[in-house]
Design an enzyme around this catalytic site. Structure first.
Site, PDB file in Angstrom:
ATOM      1  N   MET A  38       1.044  -1.155  -0.110  1.00  0.00           N
ATOM      2  CA  MET A  38       0.017  -0.105   0.046  1.00  0.00           C
ATOM      3  C   MET A  38       0.757   1.270  -0.053  1.00  0.00           C
ATOM      4  O   MET A  38       0.508   2.389   0.415  1.00  0.00           O
ATOM      5  CB  MET A  38      -1.044  -0.032   1.327  1.00  0.00           C
ATOM      6  CG  MET A  38      -1.951  -1.400   1.217  1.00  0.00           C
ATOM      7  SD  MET A  38      -3.292  -0.928   2.193  1.00  0.00           S
ATOM      8  CE  MET A  38      -2.644  -0.714   3.829  1.00  0.00           C
ATOM      9  N   HIS A  88       8.851   1.043   3.575  1.00  0.00           N
ATOM     10  CA  HIS A  88      10.121   0.935   4.410  1.00  0.00           C
ATOM     11  C   HIS A  88      10.988  -0.316   3.894  1.00  0.00           C
ATOM     12  O   HIS A  88      10.614  -0.843   3.070  1.00  0.00           O
ATOM     13  CB  HIS A  88       9.660   1.012   5.842  1.00  0.00           C
ATOM     14  CG  HIS A  88       8.463  -0.116   6.091  1.00  0.00           C
ATOM     15  ND1 HIS A  88       8.807  -1.320   6.039  1.00  0.00           N
ATOM     16  CD2 HIS A  88       7.117   0.200   6.345  1.00  0.00           C
ATOM     17  CE1 HIS A  88       7.593  -1.830   6.448  1.00  0.00           C
ATOM     18  NE2 HIS A  88       6.680  -0.981   6.415  1.00  0.00           N
ATOM     19  N   HIS A 127       9.009  -3.328   3.290  1.00  0.00           N
ATOM     20  CA  HIS A 127       8.709  -3.861   1.932  1.00  0.00           C
ATOM     21  C   HIS A 127       9.950  -3.922   0.994  1.00  0.00           C
ATOM     22  O   HIS A 127       9.770  -4.956   0.268  1.00  0.00           O
ATOM     23  CB  HIS A 127       7.993  -2.631   1.672  1.00  0.00           C
ATOM     24  CG  HIS A 127       6.937  -2.415   2.089  1.00  0.00           C
ATOM     25  ND1 HIS A 127       6.677  -1.022   2.872  1.00  0.00           N
ATOM     26  CD2 HIS A 127       5.491  -2.482   2.082  1.00  0.00           C
ATOM     27  CE1 HIS A 127       5.462  -0.830   3.453  1.00  0.00           C
ATOM     28  NE2 HIS A 127       4.855  -1.751   2.923  1.00  0.00           N
ATOM     29  N   GLN A 177     -10.272  -2.587   2.883  1.00  0.00           N
ATOM     30  CA  GLN A 177      -9.654  -3.409   3.765  1.00  0.00           C
ATOM     31  C   GLN A 177      -9.696  -2.230   5.216  1.00  0.00           C
ATOM     32  O   GLN A 177      -9.290  -2.752   6.226  1.00  0.00           O
ATOM     33  CB  GLN A 177      -8.351  -4.008   3.674  1.00  0.00           C
ATOM     34  CG  GLN A 177      -7.289  -3.120   3.333  1.00  0.00           C
ATOM     35  CD  GLN A 177      -6.042  -3.879   2.735  1.00  0.00           C
ATOM     36  OE1 GLN A 177      -5.972  -4.138   1.837  1.00  0.00           O
ATOM     37  NE2 GLN A 177      -4.975  -3.795   3.818  1.00  0.00           N
ATOM     38  N   GLY A 225       5.406 -10.818   4.146  1.00  0.00           N
ATOM     39  CA  GLY A 225       6.022 -10.618   5.127  1.00  0.00           C
ATOM     40  C   GLY A 225       5.343 -11.191   6.604  1.00  0.00           C
ATOM     41  O   GLY A 225       4.250 -10.911   6.738  1.00  0.00           O
ATOM     42  N   LYS A 269       5.755 -10.047   9.475  1.00  0.00           N
ATOM     43  CA  LYS A 269       5.238  -9.190  10.411  1.00  0.00           C
ATOM     44  C   LYS A 269       3.692  -9.036  10.530  1.00  0.00           C
ATOM     45  O   LYS A 269       2.937  -9.065  11.364  1.00  0.00           O
ATOM     46  CB  LYS A 269       5.713  -7.621   9.829  1.00  0.00           C
ATOM     47  CG  LYS A 269       4.726  -6.553  10.040  1.00  0.00           C
ATOM     48  CD  LYS A 269       4.934  -6.174  11.554  1.00  0.00           C
ATOM     49  CE  LYS A 269       4.388  -4.760  11.819  1.00  0.00           C
ATOM     50  NZ  LYS A 269       3.172  -4.560  11.300  1.00  0.00           N
ATOM     51  N   SER A 283       6.923  -0.635  10.136  1.00  0.00           N
ATOM     52  CA  SER A 283       5.496  -0.770   9.741  1.00  0.00           C
ATOM     53  C   SER A 283       5.211   0.903   9.108  1.00  0.00           C
ATOM     54  O   SER A 283       5.743   1.676   9.691  1.00  0.00           O
ATOM     55  CB  SER A 283       4.598  -0.859  10.916  1.00  0.00           C
ATOM     56  OG  SER A 283       3.264  -0.318  10.725  1.00  0.00           O
ATOM     57  N   SER A 284       4.346   0.966   8.232  1.00  0.00           N
ATOM     58  CA  SER A 284       4.239   2.317   7.649  1.00  0.00           C
ATOM     59  C   SER A 284       3.463   3.063   8.618  1.00  0.00           C
ATOM     60  O   SER A 284       3.547   4.503   8.614  1.00  0.00           O
ATOM     61  CB  SER A 284       3.199   2.142   6.348  1.00  0.00           C
ATOM     62  OG  SER A 284       3.813   1.468   5.416  1.00  0.00           O
TER      63      SER A 284
HETATM   64  O1  PAF Z   1      -0.040  -5.667   3.739  1.00  0.00           O
HETATM   65  C1  PAF Z   1      -0.312  -4.787   2.840  1.00  0.00           C
HETATM   66  O2  PAF Z   1      -0.021  -3.660   2.711  1.00  0.00           O
HETATM   67  C2  PAF Z   1      -1.727  -5.076   2.268  1.00  0.00           C
HETATM   68  O3  PAF Z   1      -2.641  -5.519   3.262  1.00  0.00           O
HETATM   69  C3  PAF Z   1      -1.877  -5.657   1.131  1.00  0.00           C
HETATM   70  C4  PAF Z   1      -1.304  -7.040   0.775  1.00  0.00           C
HETATM   71  C5  PAF Z   1      -0.945  -4.875   0.207  1.00  0.00           C
HETATM   72  C6  PAF Z   1      -3.261  -5.713   0.300  1.00  0.00           C
HETATM   73  O4  PAF Z   1      -3.744  -4.521   0.275  1.00  0.00           O
END
Ligand code: PAF
Length: 292
Positions: free
Chosen positions: A38, A42, A45, A69, A155, A157, A193-194
């Site tokens: 998303m 960091h 990712h 989500q 991940g 995490k 984490s973002s």
């Molecule tokens: O982990 C995330 O950043 C999100 O849940 C994902 C897997 C990109 C789905 O939107």
């Protein structure tokens, strides 16, 4: 950097362009890796991107803040967006395509189909964030179908998310391999984490209680403690020692099924969701009792 100076990294916004780019890579015999994100990237990712670049001939990274989500009281509107820096980082890591679709590309008018989940989606986050995993699974399945990758990188995490995706792939016979990658931590242990960007002032320091309580659980198990309630009580005490820390859940679960366990006789996952002021953080670690 600009798109022109980002080397081979190509930004695509439509499913058509993405499929053409992947088809061209396939025609050169390349395998395709996918890293769904998303954005607000960091090192956590980027470690997934690096794994894909090392293992696959062609790497697609998706950047899409998926509204489906987020619950109505969650942080969709203020979710961090650092697109230009993200693209620079992806270029440096050697990714080939950044797929950055608009919401209408993913959810055109009239979109009405979604993934229904059970099993590992039900406990923990499933109890605390209604609809969250249905939103994740639906977008992840759509991204899998759009990219047609061989391998997708997730991940540990977001451990439960990874298990949900693995269950969906198995249950729906999705032709993709899920590659699990380790949690990346700051030098002091905070899981990357973002949402760490929200930790203002001394909240960053107070957030360390998550990692401290997981370390305490590990030490307790190494020293022979097997009783789940005793371990959880000690973990909760550590977390509550931080001002403004509110526990959503602290649990010991089976790493495959995510069902709660009463005694740590087998490898067991300690999982946490804790609010530090307004910022909700999750973390986990595996507790491994030494073999007798
Ligand atoms: O982990 C995330 O950043 C999100 O849940 C994902 C897997 C990109 C789905 O939107």
């Amino acid at each position: 950097m600009s798109d022109e100076t980002r080397g081979k990294l190509r930004r695509t916004t439509t499913v058509g362009e993405l499929r053409l780019a992947v088809a061209a890579a396939r025609s050169e015999g390349k395998s395709v890796g996918l890293v769904p994100t998303m954005g607000a990237l960091h090192q956590g990712h980027l470690s997934l991107v690096e794994a894909s670049v090392a293992q696959c001939g062609f790497t697609v990274v998706t950047i899409f803040v998926n509204p489906a989500q987020f619950g109505p009281d969650e942080d969709l509107a203020r979710y961090p967006c650092t697109l230009e820096a993200d693209l620079d980082a992806l270029a440096r890591c050697g990714a080939d395509v950044a797929f950055v679709p608009a919401a209408e590309e993913i959810y055109p008018a009239g979109h009405a189909t979604g993934v229904e989940l059970g099993g590992v989606a039900e406990p923990l986050e499933g109890q605390h964030r209604a609809g969250h995993f249905a939103g994740v699974a639906t977008v992840v399945l759509k991204l899998f179908n759009m990219a047609g990758a061989d391998v997708a990188y997730f991940g540990r995490k977001d451990y439960q998310q990874m298990q949900v995706v693995k269950q969906m792939v198995a249950d729906l016979n999705v032709p993709i391999t899920i590659c699990e990658c380790p949690t990346v931590r700051e030098p002091d242990g905070l899981a990357m984490s973002s949402r760490n960007k929200y930790l203002a002032g001394d909240a960053r320091q107070r957030a360390l209680v998550l990692w401290k309580s997981l370390c305490l659980a590990r030490r307790a198990v190494a020293q022979g403690q097997r009783d789940g309630e005793t371990i959880l009580r000690q973990m909760r005490e550590v977390i509550r020692s931080a001002e403004g820390a509110v526990i959503d859940y602290a649990a010991l679960v089976d790493p495959e099924t995510l069902a709660g366990v009463a005694r740590v006789e087998q490898p067991t996952l300690a999982v946490l969701a804790v609010k530090i002021d307004e910022t909700r953080l999750i973390d986990n670690c595996l507790l491994e009792p030494p073999l007798e």
